[in-house]
Design a protein around this motif. Structure first.
Motif, PDB file in Angstrom:
ATOM      1  N   SER A 136      50.973  47.550  33.018  1.00 34.26           N
ATOM      2  CA  SER A 136      49.550  47.624  32.728  1.00 34.26           C
ATOM      3  C   SER A 136      49.084  46.447  31.883  1.00 34.26           C
ATOM      4  O   SER A 136      49.859  45.855  31.132  1.00 34.26           O
ATOM      5  CB  SER A 136      49.236  48.931  31.991  1.00 34.26           C
ATOM      6  N   ARG A 137      47.804  46.103  31.990  1.00 35.50           N
ATOM      7  CA  ARG A 137      47.241  45.041  31.154  1.00 35.50           C
ATOM      8  C   ARG A 137      47.144  45.468  29.693  1.00 35.50           C
ATOM      9  O   ARG A 137      47.111  44.646  28.795  1.00 35.50           O
ATOM     10  CB  ARG A 137      45.822  44.692  31.636  1.00 35.50           C
ATOM     11  N   ARG A 149      42.083  43.199  38.524  1.00 34.08           N
ATOM     12  CA  ARG A 149      41.608  42.205  39.487  1.00 34.08           C
ATOM     13  C   ARG A 149      40.127  42.434  39.801  1.00 34.08           C
ATOM     14  O   ARG A 149      39.605  43.532  39.625  1.00 34.08           O
ATOM     15  CB  ARG A 149      42.435  42.270  40.770  1.00 34.08           C
ATOM     16  N   VAL A 209      51.745  50.227  42.108  1.00 33.82           N
ATOM     17  CA  VAL A 209      51.492  49.095  41.224  1.00 33.82           C
ATOM     18  C   VAL A 209      52.727  48.221  41.026  1.00 33.82           C
ATOM     19  O   VAL A 209      52.623  47.005  40.839  1.00 33.82           O
ATOM     20  CB  VAL A 209      50.954  49.598  39.860  1.00 33.82           C
ATOM     21  N   THR A 224      43.237  40.650  46.459  1.00 32.77           N
ATOM     22  CA  THR A 224      44.336  41.569  46.161  1.00 32.77           C
ATOM     23  C   THR A 224      45.062  41.949  47.445  1.00 32.77           C
ATOM     24  O   THR A 224      46.299  41.998  47.493  1.00 32.77           O
ATOM     25  CB  THR A 224      43.813  42.838  45.474  1.00 32.77           C
ATOM     26  N   ARG A 249      45.924  48.705  42.550  1.00 36.01           N
ATOM     27  CA  ARG A 249      46.237  47.411  41.929  1.00 36.01           C
ATOM     28  C   ARG A 249      45.003  46.773  41.289  1.00 36.01           C
ATOM     29  O   ARG A 249      45.089  46.155  40.229  1.00 36.01           O
ATOM     30  CB  ARG A 249      46.845  46.471  42.970  1.00 36.01           C
ATOM     31  N   GLU A 283      45.653  46.352  37.398  1.00 36.24           N
ATOM     32  CA  GLU A 283      45.938  44.963  37.053  1.00 36.24           C
ATOM     33  C   GLU A 283      44.691  44.191  36.637  1.00 36.24           C
ATOM     34  O   GLU A 283      44.780  43.033  36.222  1.00 36.24           O
ATOM     35  CB  GLU A 283      46.615  44.265  38.240  1.00 36.24           C
TER      36      GLU A 283
END
Length: 315
Positions: free
Chosen positions: A147-148, A256, A47, A262, A250, A254
């Motif tokens: 991280s989000r 996505r 990541v 990606t 990812r 993330e």
């Protein structure tokens, strides 16, 4: 054709199912606990952008140990233990599909490939939500924030006394941001990673075991040959499927929505070498995993043989 094989495979109909499932839960839990730190390290490496935080597998291990302690290597482990369910679903599907395919083909490669892919499809449908949550917890370490979602300060510092408080905190944030679909983020990428990985692993496992049996003395225990074949198969499968594993990590961490986008961004920012991120950690984790899994699984099947068949299998 099957009886001519040097290493005789214990099939589904040969097993005492009660023993098989009882011993299987213990075996799966032991494997998960053994390899979890390497899984966490692999995820963080995949990541991170370039080498912004960790320069490699061993650098990540020592930095996490130094800044977060041993507990840092097991972030998200408790929620990850729920994958015991998917583990049992995996081995059941694998054995049942092998039995079904054997009605149409005696070729062990065909049976292993179809059964391995099918088992992974079923298991990932259970595992992905657990992975999404546990990976967010894996990212909650010191250093660069990857991280989000971020744990509430009281939860992060351990002030919360509630069981699975961190897990509930992350799950609430995921649901608030993405709804139920958020727990299946990266599902397609996971299928594209793990179905081929599983489908490749089993045929190569049996192939390497057979080739080793031709080189080894006739009285060499089959379990030793199988224990050597497991890591070889794991390294082969990991190398083949690692690019999609990077994309999967990812997408899930993330947040996505596009696997293709990606992939393109990864190539643009880090080149094709970006597709090898975490590969060494993956192989390092897959080697002991494969050894423990193979020895455990083959021992499990031997211990679960129906009484009348115990003396019919070379060990």
């Amino acid at each position: 054709m099957q009886q001519k094989r040097n290493i005789q495979i214990i099939e589904w109909e040969d097993l005492d199912k009660r023993k098989f499932y009882s011993f299987g839960v213990f075996m799966t839990m032991t494997i998960r606990a053994t390899v979890y730190p390497a899984t966490l390290i692999r995820t963080r490496l995949q990541v991170q952008r370039g080498k912004s935080l960790y320069s490699g597998t061993f650098d990540a291990f020592f930095k996490i140990l130094r800044t977060e302690g041993v507990r840092g290597l097991y972030r998200g482990f408790m929620v990850n233990t729920f994958t015991l369910i998917s583990g049992q679903a995996y081995i059941t599907t694998y054995e049942l599909v092998r039995k079904y395919v054997s009605q149409y083909s005696d070729d062990n490669t065909v049976k292993s490939l179809v059964a391995g892919g099918s088992a992974s499809l079923v298991a990932q449908s259970i595992t992905v939500p657990i992975d999404v949550v546990s990976q967010q917890l894996m990212m909650q370490g010191q250093g660069e924030y990857l991280s989000r979602f971020r744990l509430a300060s009281s939860t992060e510092t351990g002030k919360s006394k509630k069981m699975f408080g961190q897990t509930r905190n992350i799950m609430t944030q995921i649901f608030a941001a993405d709804g139920f679909r958020g727990f299946y983020r990266g599902y397609v990428a996971s299928l594209l990673t793990y179905i081929p990985n599983s489908a490749v692993w089993w045929p190569f496992y049996h192939f390497y075991a057979e080739q080793l049996s031709k080189l080894a003395p006739s009285d060499c225990p089959h379990l030793i040959l199988q224990a050597m074949a497991g890591p070889l198969a794991a390294a082969t499968a990991s190398t083949v499927t690692n690019p999609m594993d990077v994309v999967r990590a990812r997408v899930q961490v993330e947040g996505r929505t596009s696997v293709t986008e990606t992939f393109r961004q990864l190539i643009k920012e880090e080149g094709f070498w970006g597709l090898t991120k975490g590969l060494s950690a993956r192989i390092i984790s897959s080697t002991p995993t494969a050894i423990v899994m193979v020895v455990g699984y083959e021992t499990l099947k031997k211990m679960s043989l129906r009484p009348e068949l115990v003396d019919s299998r070379h060990w």
